[in-house]
Design an enzyme around this catalytic site. Structure first.
Site, PDB file in Angstrom:
ATOM      1  N   TYR A   1     -22.013  23.237 -19.886  1.00 47.93           N
ATOM      2  CA  TYR A   1     -22.726  24.086 -18.915  1.00 47.93           C
ATOM      3  C   TYR A   1     -23.290  25.328 -19.625  1.00 47.93           C
ATOM      4  O   TYR A   1     -24.487  25.615 -19.543  1.00 47.93           O
ATOM      5  CB  TYR A   1     -21.770  24.485 -17.776  1.00 47.93           C
TER       6      TYR A   1
ATOM      7  N   ALA B   1     -31.700  26.513  -9.622  1.00 49.98           N
ATOM      8  CA  ALA B   1     -31.386  25.101  -9.365  1.00 49.98           C
ATOM      9  C   ALA B   1     -30.682  24.429 -10.533  1.00 49.98           C
ATOM     10  O   ALA B   1     -31.213  23.505 -11.132  1.00 49.98           O
ATOM     11  CB  ALA B   1     -32.672  24.353  -9.040  1.00 49.98           C
TER      12      ALA B   1
ATOM     13  N   GLY C   1     -12.518  23.495 -20.945  1.00 57.02           N
ATOM     14  CA  GLY C   1     -13.715  24.326 -21.111  1.00 57.02           C
ATOM     15  C   GLY C   1     -13.583  25.753 -20.624  1.00 57.02           C
ATOM     16  O   GLY C   1     -14.534  26.530 -20.729  1.00 57.02           O
TER      17      GLY C   1
ATOM     18  N   TYR D   1     -26.118  28.268  -2.853  1.00 54.48           N
ATOM     19  CA  TYR D   1     -25.318  29.458  -2.511  1.00 54.48           C
ATOM     20  C   TYR D   1     -26.061  30.747  -2.862  1.00 54.48           C
ATOM     21  O   TYR D   1     -26.397  31.553  -1.979  1.00 54.48           O
ATOM     22  CB  TYR D   1     -23.983  29.335  -3.242  1.00 54.48           C
TER      23      TYR D   1
ATOM     24  N   LYS E   1     -27.325  26.452 -20.615  1.00 49.14           N
ATOM     25  CA  LYS E   1     -27.958  27.726 -20.228  1.00 49.14           C
ATOM     26  C   LYS E   1     -28.486  28.471 -21.459  1.00 49.14           C
ATOM     27  O   LYS E   1     -29.555  29.072 -21.406  1.00 49.14           O
ATOM     28  CB  LYS E   1     -26.951  28.597 -19.468  1.00 49.14           C
TER      29      LYS E   1
ATOM     30  N   ILE F   1      -3.372  26.122  -9.553  1.00 44.92           N
ATOM     31  CA  ILE F   1      -3.645  27.096 -10.618  1.00 44.92           C
ATOM     32  C   ILE F   1      -3.825  26.276 -11.895  1.00 44.92           C
ATOM     33  O   ILE F   1      -2.894  25.594 -12.343  1.00 44.92           O
ATOM     34  CB  ILE F   1      -2.489  28.108 -10.778  1.00 44.92           C
TER      35      ILE F   1
ATOM     36  N   ASP G   1     -36.253  22.742  -3.429  1.00 46.38           N
ATOM     37  CA  ASP G   1     -34.841  22.347  -3.582  1.00 46.38           C
ATOM     38  C   ASP G   1     -34.741  20.866  -3.252  1.00 46.38           C
ATOM     39  O   ASP G   1     -35.350  20.403  -2.281  1.00 46.38           O
ATOM     40  CB  ASP G   1     -33.970  23.170  -2.616  1.00 46.38           C
TER      41      ASP G   1
ATOM     42  N   PHE H   1     -21.453  36.756 -14.113  1.00 48.19           N
ATOM     43  CA  PHE H   1     -20.041  36.442 -14.282  1.00 48.19           C
ATOM     44  C   PHE H   1     -19.645  35.653 -13.024  1.00 48.19           C
ATOM     45  O   PHE H   1     -20.389  34.747 -12.664  1.00 48.19           O
ATOM     46  CB  PHE H   1     -19.266  37.718 -14.637  1.00 48.19           C
TER      47      PHE H   1
ATOM     48  N   HIS I   1     -14.641  26.124  -6.555  1.00 46.95           N
ATOM     49  CA  HIS I   1     -14.472  27.519  -6.967  1.00 46.95           C
ATOM     50  C   HIS I   1     -13.218  28.154  -6.378  1.00 46.95           C
ATOM     51  O   HIS I   1     -12.805  27.824  -5.276  1.00 46.95           O
ATOM     52  CB  HIS I   1     -15.713  28.339  -6.592  1.00 46.95           C
TER      53      HIS I   1
HETATM   54  N1  UDP Z   1      -9.324  27.973 -10.888  1.00 46.82           N
HETATM   55  C1  UDP Z   1      -8.043  27.585 -10.528  1.00 46.82           C
HETATM   56  N2  UDP Z   1      -7.905  26.716  -9.494  1.00 46.82           N
HETATM   57  C2  UDP Z   1      -8.971  26.209  -8.795  1.00 46.82           C
HETATM   58  C3  UDP Z   1     -10.265  26.616  -9.173  1.00 46.82           C
HETATM   59  C4  UDP Z   1     -10.406  27.494 -10.219  1.00 46.82           C
HETATM   60  O1  UDP Z   1      -7.058  28.014 -11.130  1.00 46.82           O
HETATM   61  O2  UDP Z   1      -8.763  25.407  -7.891  1.00 46.82           O
HETATM   62  C5  UDP Z   1      -9.501  28.935 -11.976  1.00 46.82           C
HETATM   63  C6  UDP Z   1     -10.415  28.437 -13.097  1.00 46.82           C
HETATM   64  O3  UDP Z   1      -9.687  27.713 -14.061  1.00 46.82           O
HETATM   65  C7  UDP Z   1     -11.006  29.744 -13.626  1.00 46.82           C
HETATM   66  C8  UDP Z   1     -11.025  30.654 -12.395  1.00 46.82           C
HETATM   67  O4  UDP Z   1     -10.126  30.073 -11.447  1.00 46.82           O
HETATM   68  O5  UDP Z   1     -10.139  30.312 -14.562  1.00 46.82           O
HETATM   69  C9  UDP Z   1     -12.400  30.737 -11.768  1.00 46.82           C
HETATM   70  O6  UDP Z   1     -12.895  29.441 -11.615  1.00 46.82           O
HETATM   71  P1  UDP Z   1     -14.185  29.105 -10.762  1.00 46.82           P
HETATM   72  O7  UDP Z   1     -14.329  27.602 -10.759  1.00 46.82           O
HETATM   73  O8  UDP Z   1     -14.118  29.796  -9.442  1.00 46.82           O
HETATM   74  O9  UDP Z   1     -15.374  29.797 -11.568  1.00 46.82           O
HETATM   75  P2  UDP Z   1     -15.865  29.644 -13.108  1.00 46.82           P
HETATM   76  O10 UDP Z   1     -15.023  30.627 -13.895  1.00 46.82           O
HETATM   77  O11 UDP Z   1     -15.681  28.233 -13.518  1.00 46.82           O
HETATM   78  O12 UDP Z   1     -17.296  30.042 -13.041  1.00 46.82           O
END
Ligand code: UDP
Length: 327
Positions: free
Chosen positions: A143, A76, A286, A14, A147, A209, A34, A171, A191
């Protein structure tokens, strides 16, 4: 026109594919490595593509011998918080061990400039908001731990070998290229923004959610969303800084503004006209409650200026891409 040659590791992913596009458009030569484990061949916008893994020392030797690489950008990594909790060794193996091979090959071939995709997940549960680069790093998931391990390794490589690096702590990367030619495509998608938009295109029935009992005003997690093209601009500025002899440094990349999961869904409802049904479920393991960046340091030191500070603009580019993909 620049004539630098950049090795983009993870250039079929991405963020990596957006980076390749911007590098080519700013006159750079690009070599892409890749293994297509999570990337997509059809996202690669051009350049010299080599299929393989970043832990393959012999392949890396061939790449560094046959190309005069000026700098390496490393995208990657496995990057899913939830998956990292369930399969930590997968994360340490790829994100740390394989990265060690990449850095070792760079040292063997005297390539001394490295731009690393790090993450807000290195901080863990924030002690104060917004989070600056001086905030302690206590990751709450493997994760983030993988990093910060690489960041530590980079500090040591700087001292020992003079390898200069810029580590960019992203972020929440989101949005798609303005052209809608490339965008966010994960298999499976995990995501938030793409999942919401997949409901709006009727590919999914609802969006979950994850947790409604966080210590935030509406009980859902707050994140700082940043457009992928603002990330790639920061990489171009970082590249110039390293080419000009700049020192190793760590920068946050965010918009200094947080949106809860419910707020993101509400905005997407308004923009797509779809009711986007939700299902409230348990917390995902997490996840810190709130992550909001201070990006003052990169603005001050490199003159970074995001073009998509507004979440509506970010979702708009993602929505254009998802509508095109759904056809
Ligand atoms: N999230 C959610 N439902 C989903 C995917 C993500 O409520 O189906 C929430 C997740 O718990 C986090 C926020 O949305 O608080 C962003 O999550 P994402 O996986 O997009 O990015 P991350 O924060 O893990 O990098």
């Amino acid at each position: 026109m620049k004539n630098e040659t950049i090795l983009v590791v993870g250039g079929a992913g991405y963020i990596g594919s957006h980076m390749v596009k911007d590098l080519l458009e700013t006159g750079h030569k690009v070599v892409i490595l890749d293994d297509l484990s999570t990337g997509h061949r059809d996202l690669i916008p051009g350049g010299n593509f080599i299929e393989g893994g970043l832990g393959d020392a012999a392949l890396l030797d061939r790449i560094f011998t046959s190309n005069r690489i000026d700098a390496v950008m490393h995208f990657a990594a496995f990057a899913l918080v939830g998956e990292s909790v369930e399969q930590p060794l997968k994360y340490y193996q790829n994100n740390v061990s394989a990265t060690t091979e990449l850095l070792s090959a760079m040292v063997r071939h005297d390539v001394k400039r490295f731009i690393f995709s790090s993450t807000a997940a290195v901080y863990g549960e924030p002690l104060e908001i917004p989070i600056t680069e001086n905030h302690p790093c206590n990751p709450t998931n493997p994760y983030g731990a993988s990093k910060i391990a690489v960041e530590r390794m980079l500090q040591d490589c700087d001292s020992a070998y003079g390898l200069r690096y810029i580590s960019l702590r992203y972020f929440n990367a989101s949005g798609a290229h303005e052209s809608s030619q490339i965008g966010e495509k994960h298999q499976p998608e995990t995501h938030l923004i793409p999942l919401i938009l997949k409901v709006a295109t009727n590919e999914n029935k609802n969006v979950k959610i994850f947790g409604t009992d966080y210590p935030t005003p509406d009980g859902t997690c707050i994140r700082d969303y940043i457009h992928v093209s603002d990330l790639t601009q920061a990489h171009l500025l970082s590249l110039s800084a390293l080419m000009e002899g700049g020192k190793s440094v760590v920068y946050n990349l965010g918009n200094s503004r947080g949106y809860s999961v419910r707020e993101v869904i509400e905005l997407a409802r308004k923009m797509t006209g779809h009711r986007i049904p939700v299902v409230e479920t348990d917390r995902r393991q997490g996840d810190p409650a709130t992550l909001i960046a201070s990006s003052d340091k990169i603005k001050r030191e490199l003159g970074w200026k995001p073009q998509y500070e507004d979440l509506e603009k970010i979702i708009q580019t993602a929505w254009m891409w998802h509508q095109k993909e759904a056809k």
